[in-house]
Design an enzyme around this catalytic site. Sequence first.
Site: not given
Length: 232
Positions: A103-105, A186, A189
Amino acid sequence: MQKSRLDKFLINHLALNKRDVRLMLAQKRVVVDGEITLDMDAQINKFSIIEVNGETVQSNKSLYIMLNKPIGVVSATKDNIHKTVIDLLSHQHKSSLHIVGRLDLNTSGLVLLTNNSEWSERLTHPESKVPKVYDVTLKHKLTNDYILAFEQGMYFEYENITTKPAKLEIISDYVARVTLVEGKYHQIKRMFGRFQNPVVALHRSKIGNLALDDNLSTGESRILTNDEVINI
Ligand code: URA
């Protein structure tokens, strides 16, 4: 398979010095794969069963963990700046684990970790098409147009791919539930970016049949049950 030396393993895992390890071996307190080992140069790997003073310090058992990842923690095993998902775990053998789908930060929620690469490869293989569910909070109001656009797929020029059909449910004006069967960079997003609608919060709530356990606060983790491992 990656091998390492027994003495190095004992020094790192038990926070001992070389002298202690030498003594421990000489006193026949170390057993590798059922046999007393006196040799500090003995080669071991991640499947070697290692016992010290009758206690197992490395087993060849598979380990499966779910974590409720907080925002600001990086989906990596090592990082010089941020805390990693591994840093959050308290389980034994955590150094043998790898992440099943990052998962992204700034994304929170369900992250799986295991030492069983067959299991993780099956889950992440594009052909498996395991659905992943995300709760998404947007800056601007959602409209019904999003549903079709997500279903039809979006062309990403950089990778020259069209996203696979994704399900978008409108939960409220600013909140959507999105189900993806893939995980491009991403992806969520960027998909909302097509509508110039920035993602304000992103949380993964489910992978396959496995939902994030409500009893886990952010940063907490637990071992999966056998049923969960099999039925995911
Ligand atoms: N899509 C994103 O944009 N980020 C994630 O972390 C997961 C899916």
